[in-house]
Structures are given as C-alpha cells and as structure tokens.
Motif scaffolding. Structure first.
Motif, mmCIF file in Angstrom:
data_model
loop_
_atom_site.group_PDB
_atom_site.id
_atom_site.type_symbol
_atom_site.label_atom_id
_atom_site.label_comp_id
_atom_site.label_asym_id
_atom_site.label_seq_id
_atom_site.Cartn_x
_atom_site.Cartn_y
_atom_site.Cartn_z
ATOM 1 N N ASP A 1 17.617 8.403 49.197
ATOM 2 C CA ASP A 1 17.056 9.841 49.678
ATOM 3 C C ASP A 1 17.496 10.268 51.126
ATOM 4 N N PRO B 1 17.766 12.777 54.505
ATOM 5 C CA PRO B 1 16.621 13.408 55.051
ATOM 6 C C PRO B 1 17.067 14.884 54.860
ATOM 7 N N GLU B 2 15.916 15.893 54.964
ATOM 8 C CA GLU B 2 16.071 17.265 54.944
ATOM 9 C C GLU B 2 16.068 17.775 56.357
ATOM 10 N N VAL C 1 18.937 15.549 61.452
ATOM 11 C CA VAL C 1 18.693 14.186 61.404
ATOM 12 C C VAL C 1 18.180 13.618 62.687
ATOM 13 N N GLU C 2 17.029 12.901 62.692
ATOM 14 C CA GLU C 2 16.233 12.701 63.934
ATOM 15 C C GLU C 2 16.702 11.079 64.143
ATOM 16 N N THR D 1 17.360 5.121 59.661
ATOM 17 C CA THR D 1 17.634 4.606 58.124
ATOM 18 C C THR D 1 16.683 3.791 57.750
ATOM 19 N N PHE E 1 7.726 9.273 52.042
ATOM 20 C CA PHE E 1 9.025 9.224 53.047
ATOM 21 C C PHE E 1 10.031 10.204 52.743
ATOM 22 N N ARG E 2 9.896 10.754 51.623
ATOM 23 C CA ARG E 2 11.338 11.641 50.895
ATOM 24 C C ARG E 2 11.354 12.751 51.677
ATOM 25 N N GLY E 3 12.578 12.966 52.120
ATOM 26 C CA GLY E 3 12.907 14.219 52.924
ATOM 27 C C GLY E 3 12.621 13.987 54.401
ATOM 28 N N ARG E 4 11.685 13.206 54.761
ATOM 29 C CA ARG E 4 11.241 13.018 56.281
ATOM 30 C C ARG E 4 12.535 12.174 57.178
ATOM 31 N N VAL E 5 13.046 10.931 56.176
ATOM 32 C CA VAL E 5 13.909 10.382 57.067
ATOM 33 C C VAL E 5 14.746 9.639 55.884
ATOM 34 N N ARG E 6 15.856 9.401 56.198
ATOM 35 C CA ARG E 6 16.761 8.680 55.516
ATOM 36 C C ARG E 6 16.401 7.215 54.710
#
Length: 380
Positions: free
Chosen positions: A78, A80-81, A84-85, A89, A110-115
């Motif tokens: 998944d 990140p949206e 990238v912070e 990963t 966690f989906r979209g918040r972080v790889r």
C-alpha cells in the motif's frame, strides 16, 4: 504509560464495559509478575476499523520477491497518499498457518498514511512451499530479500505476529548490521524469543516422544494417502468453523464472519509447509541474544492476557530486553489479538510509528539536517 497495577485507571475513558471489566480482572494478577516494567495504557482506536470491508478482500500493488532458493513470495504493498514523510516503510510479517490478510484491520488503519508492505511467508497464502525444510534462518533470509526489494532507502518498522515476530528477531541475530542500519522500530505481537522449553502438548507423553515426533510426522506426511486425509480433515475444520479454532485463536466472543475467516485461513495453509519442521523449529528456537541488536529501536510489545499458544511471559521477557519497548497486555485477548481486538492493538502500533518519526526528527535535528556521516562545517 503506567504500571500494570494502574492499567485499569489509565486511558479507559470511552472503553466499552466489556473491556473495562476485562482490565479489572487482568490487572491484579499481572501486577506482581510485571512490576517495574513499562506498560502501555489500554486505549481504544476511535476511528472505524472497517466493518463494511469484507475480511481478506484488501488488495494493494502486487509483486513478487525471489528467495535464495528461487521461490517467488507474494507481496502486496500500500503506497502512501500525498507527500512521503521520512520515506518510512512498514513491513508486516504474519504467523504460522496465517497469510497477509491476518493484518486486515491494521491495513485499514494504516492505508494511505504510510507505505506498508505485506507478504505471504513461504508455504502460506499465495507463496509456494519450496523443497527446503522450513527453519527460522530460511524465513529470515526470505525477510532479508523482501527488505532488499524495497526501492526506497528510508528506515523500516518491522511488525511481526507469532512466527513473524520470531523471524523478525532472527533477522536481528543473523544480520545485525542490516537491522542497525535500516530498522528504526519493531512491533512484536504475541511472539517469543525463546521456546526451547515450550510445551505444545507432546511433552506430557514423555520426552522421547517430543524428540521423535517431528521426524515421524514428516515421514507420515510423505504418504500421499495420509497427507490427503489430513488435508481433508483440515478442510472440514474450516467448513465447520471449528470450536477448536475459537478456543485456540480467541479469548472473547467474535463475530461468525471473523471465526469463519480464521478457520478458512488456517485450513488453506499448505499442509506440506511441514508440521514436523515447525515442531522442530519451535523446540530449538532461542534468539534471546538478538535483543541486544535492537537496543536502538523503538518497540511495541503486545500480547493477549489469555493467549493459550504463547503466554504473557514470552512477551514480558522480550519487553524486558528492549529498553525502548512499551509493553501492552490486552484484556481478554487470545493469540490472534490483532484480529480480535484491533481497536486496542492499532493505537499501540500507531504510537510506535509516531515514536519512530519523532526519533528520526530528533536525529535529523541533532545532525544539523545532514546525513549522520556528513561532517558539519567547522566541526572538529
């Protein structure tokens, strides 16, 4: 953060009565055993955990990773949206007889918040078994290849359940430099660093049986007729949503959908994954020394108070060996605690990621915004 004796009083606003009563029953007997250990307060994940998303239906960017012996492990990522912070990963490792869908509720959170990367271990889900006997070292090398396949060079947070946690610790033992270089945090859920004296029920019949059981089981499973019979039996368990699955996996009432999903997940694991190999593996598993290679990492150690597979003491020993660990005992939690109580487990994993990000920012600031190996101008 507080001691176990204060667990029932901390962070309990808005917690359902069932959970509150569970905490009250758990805190007192655990208080003496865990005295002095940093224990996370029980918090409840306030966002929806996705009841309308069918279990096992989440998909990501699909790929495969080739292992040292030529297998292709199934990977689902998944991305990140947005920005990238810190290139962080997350890598999720499921347990024995599970697959990557074990992390269904964590994936939603966690989906979209972080790889986040999820993969099926060999012999599970969509990953093939291979010809080699399964060992922790082999699973570790699979994990190493998965890490090497990650295109972004940033820090990692490894999160493992049961056998996945053992594999994570095995990586720290076999590849300490890789861990120190790449791994900024670890989540260890219902797992163990030492199972040499672990009793899975065979020891009660005598030490001799314990020693010969793995090879005898392996030999029996090479018989096509017996293997087919065992496979049919396990399929029947899945179809009947066995009470045995309920007793082994969970410690509280769960929905019929979750019970069926769990039974089918266990039933679909490849029998040739080798029960004998795993019995032998568990009987010799001791990676306690690996904890010394994780002293730098932020850690979340989570377990259920009623886990019949790996009791609280296993997680307690890990937490005591990790100075940055926050230890969480989930009331009325069984072995599959991430599926059973995501509303409690998810906040602890989010807290882990937040602590890792904070640590990365502090290290970046201390280095003057430069890589650690780049000297500051004028510094001697």
């Amino acid at each position: 953060m507080g001691t176990v004796s204060g667990l029932a009083r901390i962070g309990m606003r808005g917690v359902p009565a069932l959970v509150r009563s569970g905490v009250a029953g758990v805190a007192k007997p655990l208080g003496t055993a865990l005295q002095g250990l940093p224990v996370a307060p029980v918090r409840v994940w306030q966002e929806r955990i996705g009841p309308d998303i069918p279990l096992g239906s989440l998909l990501g960017v699909e790929s495969t990773v080739e292992t040292v012996d030529g297998l292709h492990l199934y990977v689902s990522t998944d991305p990140p949206e947005g920005p990238v912070e810190q290139d962080l990963t997350l890598v999720f490792l499921h347990g024995y007889l599970e697959n990557l869908h074990y992390w269904h509720y964590q994936r939603i959170a966690f989906r979209g918040r972080v790889r986040a990367l999820y993969y099926d271990a060999r012999g599970h889900g969509k990953s093939p078994v291979g010809e080699q006997p399964i060992t922790i070292d082999l699973l570790v090398e699979d994990l190493r290849r998965v890490i090497e396949s990650i295109e972004t060079p940033g820090p990692l947070v490894l999160i493992g359940h049961s056998l996945g946690g053992m594999t994570l610790l095995g990586l720290a033992r076999r590849h300490p430099e890789l861990v120190k270089e790449r791994v900024a945090g670890v989540g260890l859920i219902a797992t163990s660093a030492n199972m040499v004296d672990y009793d899975i029920g065979l020891r009660r019949f005598g030490g001799a049986l314990w020693k010969v059981a793995p090879s005898r089981i392996d030999r029996g499973l090479k018989n096509p007729g017996l293997r087919a019979g065992v496979t049919r039996f396990r399929g029947l368990i899945g179809a009947l949503e066995s009470e045995a699955v309920r007793e082994i996996a969970f410690a509280s009432a769960v929905s019929p959908e979750l019970l069926q999903f769990t039974a089918e997940m266990i039933g679909e694991a490849k029998i040739e994954t080798s029960i004998g190999d795993l019995l032998r593996l568990f009987g010799s598993h001791d990676v306690t020394e690996a904890l010394a290679n994780l002293q730098h990492a932020e850690a979340a150690v989570v377990t259920g108070d009623r886990d019949v597979i790996l009791q609280v003491e296993h997680s307690e020993a890990i937490a005591r060996g990790l100075p940055k660990a926050l230890f969480s005992v989930v009331p009325r939690g069984g072995h599959l605690v991430s599926l059973e109580h995501p509303e409690v487990v998810n906040p602890h994993l989010f807290g882990l990621v937040q602590r890792v990000r904070y640590r990365l920012i502090i290290n970046w600031y201390r280095s003057g915004g430069r890589p650690a190996d780049e000297p500051r101008e004028g510094r001697r």
